[in-house]
Scaffold this motif. Structure first.
Motif, PDB file in Angstrom:
ATOM      1  N   PHE A   1       0.819  -1.216   0.000  1.00 32.83           N
ATOM      2  CA  PHE A   1       0.000   0.000   0.000  1.00 32.83           C
ATOM      3  C   PHE A   1       0.854   1.268   0.000  1.00 32.83           C
ATOM      4  O   PHE A   1       0.411   2.316  -0.476  1.00 32.83           O
TER       5      PHE A   1
ATOM      6  N   GLN B   1       3.480   1.558  -1.774  1.00 29.93           N
ATOM      7  CA  GLN B   1       3.725   1.712  -3.213  1.00 29.93           C
ATOM      8  C   GLN B   1       2.465   2.189  -3.925  1.00 29.93           C
ATOM      9  O   GLN B   1       2.516   3.058  -4.798  1.00 29.93           O
ATOM     10  N   ALA B   2       1.333   1.604  -3.536  1.00 25.85           N
ATOM     11  CA  ALA B   2       0.064   1.968  -4.172  1.00 25.85           C
ATOM     12  C   ALA B   2      -0.279   3.432  -3.909  1.00 25.85           C
ATOM     13  O   ALA B   2      -0.753   4.141  -4.794  1.00 25.85           O
TER      14      ALA B   2
ATOM     15  N   TYR C   1      -0.929   6.235  -6.703  1.00 28.70           N
ATOM     16  CA  TYR C   1      -2.204   6.949  -6.771  1.00 28.70           C
ATOM     17  C   TYR C   1      -1.979   8.462  -6.738  1.00 28.70           C
ATOM     18  O   TYR C   1      -2.606   9.209  -7.500  1.00 28.70           O
TER      19      TYR C   1
ATOM     20  N   TRP D   1     -10.092   2.753  -7.468  1.00 25.40           N
ATOM     21  CA  TRP D   1      -8.772   2.631  -8.092  1.00 25.40           C
ATOM     22  C   TRP D   1      -8.054   1.359  -7.652  1.00 25.40           C
ATOM     23  O   TRP D   1      -7.270   0.788  -8.412  1.00 25.40           O
ATOM     24  N   LEU D   2      -8.316   0.876  -6.443  1.00 29.84           N
ATOM     25  CA  LEU D   2      -7.660  -0.333  -5.947  1.00 29.84           C
ATOM     26  C   LEU D   2      -7.969  -1.558  -6.807  1.00 29.84           C
ATOM     27  O   LEU D   2      -7.248  -2.552  -6.753  1.00 29.84           O
TER      28      LEU D   2
ATOM     29  N   GLU E   1      -3.465  -0.957 -12.722  1.00 32.18           N
ATOM     30  CA  GLU E   1      -2.190  -0.584 -12.087  1.00 32.18           C
ATOM     31  C   GLU E   1      -2.113  -1.067 -10.642  1.00 32.18           C
ATOM     32  O   GLU E   1      -1.102  -1.643 -10.216  1.00 32.18           O
ATOM     33  N   ALA E   2      -3.184  -0.853  -9.887  1.00 32.06           N
ATOM     34  CA  ALA E   2      -3.185  -1.274  -8.487  1.00 32.06           C
ATOM     35  C   ALA E   2      -3.115  -2.790  -8.380  1.00 32.06           C
ATOM     36  O   ALA E   2      -2.387  -3.338  -7.538  1.00 32.06           O
ATOM     37  N   GLN E   3      -3.853  -3.482  -9.230  1.00 28.47           N
ATOM     38  CA  GLN E   3      -3.842  -4.938  -9.202  1.00 28.47           C
ATOM     39  C   GLN E   3      -2.474  -5.495  -9.580  1.00 28.47           C
ATOM     40  O   GLN E   3      -2.038  -6.525  -9.053  1.00 28.47           O
TER      41      GLN E   3
ATOM     42  N   LEU F   1       0.395  -4.099  -8.854  1.00 30.19           N
ATOM     43  CA  LEU F   1       1.218  -3.955  -7.648  1.00 30.19           C
ATOM     44  C   LEU F   1       0.901  -5.055  -6.643  1.00 30.19           C
ATOM     45  O   LEU F   1       1.800  -5.627  -6.015  1.00 30.19           O
ATOM     46  N   LEU F   2      -0.372  -5.353  -6.485  1.00 30.34           N
ATOM     47  CA  LEU F   2      -0.785  -6.402  -5.547  1.00 30.34           C
ATOM     48  C   LEU F   2      -0.282  -7.774  -6.002  1.00 30.34           C
ATOM     49  O   LEU F   2       0.177  -8.580  -5.183  1.00 30.34           O
TER      50      LEU F   2
END
Length: 251
Positions: free
Chosen positions: A46, A48-49, A53, A233-234, A238-240, A242-243
């Motif tokens: 998070f 990084q997220a 964002y 956005w999560l 892009e967020a996915q 990172l996860l």
């Protein structure tokens, strides 16, 4: 004479009005700060997220408060000023139905056994955790990872007597990495963050548990639109990404 005084007063007033206008313009540019309460197991990804964002949304700053999901729930019930919540289980989130808007699962996780570096006690399975010669640490029952841990142990009909019951998965990981315990059950993603300090023993899928991470905005948020945008956005590409890179599974 009167005309000259009027013109002089008007000339002096112009920079004052300009200055006032400048202040209003500066205030308007102040970023909105979102406070997100998030499960401890999301700490690294998070951060990084949040940076990603903010780069996409220069008018918004995201600050995080990480803790065990049960601690976050207590903060919400006590009226802590926050805008969004992400827990490590659906139960904790569902129990806060009166305080949150509809949640969305953004990721999933699985458990693994964390052992002292190089696994000196030769722990190869869940069954080994019931050995009398081991110091095992688990998260407390009210913590999601603690609840998942007991579920998988119960399904295997194993009795494990932990030397301590910790308030978060990171606390369990810390005990093992510091040598205060021989083993503990943590999320696979957390074990990855301690690479080089611990070793891991995989738990077969048939014996494992899947942890879901729901995210929701809080009804008391003072920045409802921005909070809604962040939660949405999560689930973005892009967020996915990172996860996934952090080891979390698709929701």
């Amino acid at each position: 004479m009167h005309t000259r005084r009027t013109l002089l007063a008007a000339a002096l007033l112009v920079p004052l009005l300009a200055a006032c206008g400048g202040e209003d313009k500066t205030d308007a540019k102040q970023p909105t700060t979102l406070t997100v309460l998030a499960a401890a197991s999301l700490t690294d990804v998070f951060k990084q997220a949040g940076a990603a964002y903010e780069k996409e949304h220069p008018g918004t700053k995201v600050t995080f408060s990480f803790a065990g999901s049960q601690e976050l729930a207590a903060q919400v019930r006590q009226g802590a000023p926050a805008d969004a919540l992400v827990t490590a289980d659906t139960k904790t989130m569902n129990d806060l139905g009166k305080e949150t808007n509809a949640p969305t699962v953004i990721a999933k996780n699985r458990l693994t056994i964390a052992t002292a570096k190089d696994n000196p006690k030769h722990i190869t399975s869940l069954k080994d955790l019931s050995r009398d010669d081991l110091k095992v640490v688990l998260a407390a029952p009210e913590v999601p990872v603690g609840r998942y841990s007991r579920k998988v142990l119960d399904q295997q009909q194993l009795t494990v007597k932990p030397v301590s019951q910790e308030p978060s998965v990171r606390a369990v990981l810390s005990k093992v990495s510091l040598g205060e315990a021989d083993a503990g059950i943590v999320y696979a993603t957390d074990a990855t963050t301690a690479k080089g300090k611990i070793s891991t023993t995989a738990i077969p899928d048939a014996q494992n548990a899947v942890a879901s991470y729901p995210a929701a905005t809080l009804k008391t948020s003072q920045h409802a639109a921005q909070a809604t945008d962040f939660v949405k956005w999560l689930s973005s590409t892009e967020a996915q990404k990172l996860l996934r890179e952090a080891g979390f599974q698709q929701p």
